[in-house]
Design a protein around this motif. Structure first.
Motif, PDB file in Angstrom:
ATOM      1  N   ILE A 115      -3.982  -4.796   0.446  1.00 38.10           N
ATOM      2  CA  ILE A 115      -5.252  -4.322   0.529  1.00 38.10           C
ATOM      3  C   ILE A 115      -4.260  -2.667  -0.958  1.00 38.10           C
ATOM      4  O   ILE A 115      -2.713  -3.269  -0.238  1.00 38.10           O
ATOM      5  CB  ILE A 115      -5.367  -3.251   1.878  1.00 38.10           C
ATOM      6  CG1 ILE A 115      -5.453  -4.491   3.169  1.00 38.10           C
ATOM      7  CG2 ILE A 115      -5.964  -1.848   1.741  1.00 38.10           C
ATOM      8  CD1 ILE A 115      -6.842  -5.102   2.749  1.00 38.10           C
ATOM      9  N   ALA A 116      -5.222  -2.069  -1.770  1.00 35.39           N
ATOM     10  CA  ALA A 116      -4.165  -0.916  -2.480  1.00 35.39           C
ATOM     11  C   ALA A 116      -5.567  -0.160  -2.507  1.00 35.39           C
ATOM     12  O   ALA A 116      -6.681  -0.197  -1.742  1.00 35.39           O
ATOM     13  CB  ALA A 116      -4.513  -1.846  -3.764  1.00 35.39           C
ATOM     14  N   ARG A 117      -4.840   0.917  -2.679  1.00 32.27           N
ATOM     15  CA  ARG A 117      -5.851   2.350  -2.896  1.00 32.27           C
ATOM     16  C   ARG A 117      -6.816   2.256  -3.479  1.00 32.27           C
ATOM     17  O   ARG A 117      -8.227   2.513  -4.095  1.00 32.27           O
ATOM     18  CB  ARG A 117      -4.823   3.668  -2.594  1.00 32.27           C
ATOM     19  CG  ARG A 117      -5.987   5.134  -3.012  1.00 32.27           C
ATOM     20  CD  ARG A 117      -5.100   5.641  -3.070  1.00 32.27           C
ATOM     21  NE  ARG A 117      -5.468   6.851  -3.275  1.00 32.27           N
ATOM     22  CZ  ARG A 117      -5.031   8.624  -3.913  1.00 32.27           C
ATOM     23  NH1 ARG A 117      -3.608   8.800  -3.655  1.00 32.27           N
ATOM     24  NH2 ARG A 117      -5.721   9.643  -3.679  1.00 32.27           N
ATOM     25  N   ARG A 118      -6.331   2.037  -5.142  1.00 30.99           N
ATOM     26  CA  ARG A 118      -7.567   1.618  -6.102  1.00 30.99           C
ATOM     27  C   ARG A 118      -7.023   0.845  -7.321  1.00 30.99           C
ATOM     28  O   ARG A 118      -5.846  -0.261  -6.877  1.00 30.99           O
ATOM     29  CB  ARG A 118      -7.002   2.547  -6.758  1.00 30.99           C
ATOM     30  CG  ARG A 118      -7.266   4.405  -6.029  1.00 30.99           C
ATOM     31  CD  ARG A 118      -7.125   5.274  -7.703  1.00 30.99           C
ATOM     32  NE  ARG A 118      -5.505   4.800  -7.668  1.00 30.99           N
ATOM     33  CZ  ARG A 118      -4.909   5.544  -8.634  1.00 30.99           C
ATOM     34  NH1 ARG A 118      -4.943   6.649  -9.200  1.00 30.99           N
ATOM     35  NH2 ARG A 118      -3.223   5.234  -8.957  1.00 30.99           N
ATOM     36  N   PRO A 119      -8.043  -0.021  -7.339  1.00 34.30           N
ATOM     37  CA  PRO A 119      -7.949  -1.341  -8.348  1.00 34.30           C
ATOM     38  C   PRO A 119      -6.652  -1.494  -8.676  1.00 34.30           C
ATOM     39  O   PRO A 119      -5.929  -2.124  -9.232  1.00 34.30           O
ATOM     40  CB  PRO A 119      -9.050  -1.727  -8.992  1.00 34.30           C
ATOM     41  CG  PRO A 119     -10.237  -0.830  -8.788  1.00 34.30           C
ATOM     42  CD  PRO A 119      -9.376   0.668  -8.045  1.00 34.30           C
ATOM     43  N   GLU A 120      -6.369  -0.099  -9.865  1.00 34.46           N
ATOM     44  CA  GLU A 120      -4.963  -0.186 -10.862  1.00 34.46           C
ATOM     45  C   GLU A 120      -4.141  -0.360  -9.821  1.00 34.46           C
ATOM     46  O   GLU A 120      -2.694  -0.459 -10.692  1.00 34.46           O
ATOM     47  CB  GLU A 120      -4.959   0.680 -11.412  1.00 34.46           C
ATOM     48  CG  GLU A 120      -5.306   2.579 -11.440  1.00 34.46           C
ATOM     49  CD  GLU A 120      -6.515   3.453 -10.522  1.00 34.46           C
ATOM     50  OE1 GLU A 120      -6.746   4.275 -10.933  1.00 34.46           O
ATOM     51  OE2 GLU A 120      -7.351   1.942  -9.958  1.00 34.46           O
TER      52      GLU A 120
END
Length: 359
Positions: A159-164
């Protein structure tokens, strides 16, 4: 390496507790995330288990900082090690690394240690669940599998906040094509305007994880991330019917329950005498006040024992006990066979009689 090219069998393993490392690579992985790659300053190879961690001694102004970082590299590539770190507003040590570490810089390290590794918990299939920089031990294990057991059955959810912000995204996508039994799911939480991300969005919950990994209850589960995230994942897999003996999480902020300890009957008050600790390597003998740990006594006496977590987790303050008895209540930072050899963790050992230690 200083001696030129050497074969592995011509080199010694990296097995001492204190090491000197040289920075040989720095890579930007994501915004605020860097991988630092090190080699030994001696002709040796790195022996550790995928998912273990090291403690780096950072020579900051005002005195050295001791910080513990998971190795993101794989022991299947034994000539270097790497840590992948994310800088936070409160990250004094990591911020120092970002500002001061350059190619050729040298630092000291302690380790490796840690029990968060699939090697210690083998299973027919695995589930790796991570959030943010919690991906680092998972990447170490997956890299080892890609090199040594590419047919491993792994469900990998991160899981991450944004793709980057997805750390190791390109490598994960490559491994997803190379490993036939790897099931990769990358989830991003935010939906900024103009974003072209076509993968999973939103937050992890029981329904989403069951959709991604319908057989999660049959897998050996490894989880790493913020404490609230790990609590959520633990609840999900428990409710799905997983035997929680097959659930493992990595956290330096929370001590595991039922940690082993070296239990001895108290003897301090038998005669009411003060207990002393002799630090043999330093040539210092000091009085240990009631309730003090070996580490606290050492600091008062001006004896330096490296320590990072100070809660019995990281193992950095491991020293040899030459004589005497202690009560040690640790949280997994020392192995049973090390205790049998005479080692103790200074941060969580309280002497019950006069003590001699190698420090």
């Amino acid at each position: 390496m200083a001696g030129g090219h050497l074969h592995l069998d011509e080199m010694s393993p990296w097995s001492d507790r204190l090491h000197h490392l040289e920075v040989i690579g720095i890579v930007d992985e994501a915004p605020g995330v860097k991988t630092f790659t090190f080699r030994s300053d001696r002709d040796c190879w790195f022996r550790y288990r995928p998912g273990q961690f090291v403690t780096l001694e950072l020579p900051a102004e005002g005195g050295p900082l001791l910080r513990t970082y998971t190795l993101s590299s794989s022991p299947s590539r034994p000539f270097s090690i790497a840590v992948t770190v994310k800088v936070q507003a409160e990250s004094v040590g990591t911020r120092w690394m970002f500002q001061h570490l350059r190619i050729g810089a040298r630092i000291r390290a302690y380790g490796p240690t840690g029990h968060f590794t699939h090697v210690a918990h083998p299973g027919p299939r695995y589930l790796f669940v991570s959030a943010g920089s919690g991906i680092t031990p998972m990447m170490s294990m997956l890299r080892w599998m890609a090199d040594c057991a590419p047919d491993s059955d792994v469900a990998f959810v991160t899981i991450a906040r944004r793709p980057e912000d997805i750390i190791f995204r390109r490598e994960l996508e490559l491994l997803d094509r190379q490993m036939p039994n790897l099931s990769l799911a990358m989830i991003v939480r935010d939906n900024p305007p103009g974003d072209t991300w076509s993968g999973h969005r939103g937050r992890l919950d029981a329904a989403r994880l069951a959709m991604l990994v319908p057989d999660m209850a049959t897998r050996e589960v490894f989880c790493c991330g913020p404490d609230a995230f790990m609590a959520l994942v633990g609840d999900i897999v428990r409710d799905a019917g997983l035997d929680m003996a097959h659930y493992h999480q990595e956290s330096f902020g929370e001590a595991p329950a039922n940690a082993p300890s070296e239990q001895v009957p108290p003897t301090r008050t038998d005669l009411g005498e003060a207990i002393t600790i002799t630090f043999e390597a330093s040539g210092v003998t000091a009085t240990c006040e009631p309730g003090q740990t070996v580490l606290e006594t050492a600091r008062q006496a001006g004896v330096r024992i490296p320590a990072a977590c100070e809660s019995g987790l990281c193992g950095t303050c491991k020293i040899m006990k030459r004589s005497g008895r202690v009560q040690m209540e640790h949280n997994g930072g020392i192995l049973d066979d090390e205790i049998e050899e005479g080692y103790i963790l200074a941060c969580c050992s309280r002497p019950n009689e006069n003590l001699h230690v190698d420090a």
